[in-house]
Design a protein around this motif. Structure first.
Motif, mmCIF file in Angstrom:
data_model
loop_
_atom_site.group_PDB
_atom_site.id
_atom_site.type_symbol
_atom_site.label_atom_id
_atom_site.label_comp_id
_atom_site.label_asym_id
_atom_site.label_seq_id
_atom_site.Cartn_x
_atom_site.Cartn_y
_atom_site.Cartn_z
ATOM 1 N N ARG A 109 0.845 -1.211 0.000
ATOM 2 C CA ARG A 109 0.000 0.000 0.000
ATOM 3 C C ARG A 109 0.871 1.250 0.000
ATOM 4 N NH1 ARG A 109 -3.595 -2.242 3.480
ATOM 5 N NH2 ARG A 109 -2.483 -1.403 5.265
ATOM 6 N N GLN A 110 1.905 1.212 0.852
ATOM 7 C CA GLN A 110 2.832 2.347 0.983
ATOM 8 C C GLN A 110 3.552 2.590 -0.345
ATOM 9 O OE1 GLN A 110 5.471 1.436 4.135
ATOM 10 N NE2 GLN A 110 5.540 3.538 4.912
ATOM 11 N N ALA A 111 4.051 1.494 -0.942
ATOM 12 C CA ALA A 111 4.782 1.618 -2.219
ATOM 13 C C ALA A 111 3.859 2.156 -3.309
ATOM 14 C CB ALA A 111 5.352 0.259 -2.621
ATOM 15 N N ALA A 112 2.592 1.694 -3.305
ATOM 16 C CA ALA A 112 1.646 2.154 -4.330
ATOM 17 C C ALA A 112 1.344 3.642 -4.145
ATOM 18 C CB ALA A 112 0.365 1.333 -4.246
ATOM 19 N N ALA A 113 1.207 4.050 -2.872
ATOM 20 C CA ALA A 113 0.880 5.464 -2.604
ATOM 21 C C ALA A 113 2.019 6.384 -3.033
ATOM 22 C CB ALA A 113 0.574 5.647 -1.123
ATOM 23 N N GLN A 114 3.245 5.885 -2.929
ATOM 24 C CA GLN A 114 4.412 6.727 -3.276
ATOM 25 C C GLN A 114 4.881 6.501 -4.710
ATOM 26 O OE1 GLN A 114 7.067 5.317 -0.279
ATOM 27 N NE2 GLN A 114 6.138 6.515 1.373
ATOM 28 N N ASN A 115 4.113 5.731 -5.476
ATOM 29 C CA ASN A 115 4.520 5.362 -6.838
ATOM 30 C C ASN A 115 5.931 4.785 -6.875
ATOM 31 O OD1 ASN A 115 2.199 5.983 -8.258
ATOM 32 N ND2 ASN A 115 2.717 8.169 -8.280
ATOM 33 N N GLY A 116 6.296 4.091 -5.817
ATOM 34 C CA GLY A 116 7.666 3.568 -5.724
ATOM 35 C C GLY A 116 7.741 2.100 -6.093
ATOM 36 N N THR A 117 8.841 1.457 -5.673
ATOM 37 C CA THR A 117 8.989 0.018 -5.921
ATOM 38 C C THR A 117 8.754 -0.724 -4.604
ATOM 39 O OG1 THR A 117 11.324 0.269 -5.497
ATOM 40 C CG2 THR A 117 10.655 0.237 -7.813
#
Ligand code: HEM
Length: 153
Positions: A109-117
């Motif tokens: 969820r965190q990675a998706a929110a930050q558009n990260g990996t």
């Protein structure tokens, strides 16, 4: 009149086995695809499916199983004891798996929110989650066989 207790036991066995298999397959395929927002959603749904399907069917399975064994005076039979042991082993594998899933859902969820990996911790937990699924799966297959064959042990 159908045997409702046996029906409950067999239905909960089917739900337990199918929910474990399907949730595992969904997460494996989604992680393989690598779409992070989708991984976040899938891991969240897998956690929910565990609360809605796996936990209630697991409890029903155990209670109806012991009840059936008591009813047929087989509580001390070897095949029942071995089933309970293997069932306990599957449960012991499942407990950390739930913890990993909750953590993996949070990380995704965190990675998706930050558009990260996905962080390396996600893949580390994923590998442990995957490995722990195997002994639980094999234990349940053996229990299925024990239920059907009822060998003298
Ligand atoms: C945890 C402890 C368990 C106990 C004590 C237990 C006990 C029993 C007993 C005594 C029967 C025979 C009932 C009868 O014929 O009247 C039975 C049948 C059955 N059990 Fe379990 N069970 C357990 C777990 C499981 C699990 C984990 C599964 C599968 C995932 C399972 C699947 C089945 C099936 C499919 C039958 C019907 C077999 C047949 O009639 O040929 N059981 N169980």
């Amino acid at each position: 009149m159908p045997d409702l207790l046996l029906l409950c036991h067999i239905l909960s066995a089917s739900v337990l086995f199918a929910s474990g298999l399907v949730t595992a397959l969904v997460l494996v395929l989604t992680v393989y695809d690598g779409n992070i927002p989708l991984i976040a959603r899938a891991s969240d749904r897998v956690v929910r499916a565990d609360w809605i399907l796996t936990l209630p069917s697991g409890i029903t399975q155990f209670i109806t199983g012991l009840w059936l064994a008591w009813r047929m005076d087989a509580l001390t039979a070897g095949w029942v004891a071995l089933s309970v042991l293997l069932y306990g082993l599957a449960g012991l594998c499942w407990l950390p798996v739930v913890r990993y899933q909750i953590r993996m859902a949070g990380l995704a969820r965190q990675a998706a929110a930050q558009n990260g990996t996905l962080p390396s911790e996600f893949m580390r937990l994923y590998r442990k989650w995957f490995l722990l699924g195997w002994p639980a799966f094999i234990a349940l297959i053996i229990v299925f066989w024990l239920m059907a064959a009822r060998p003298i042990l």
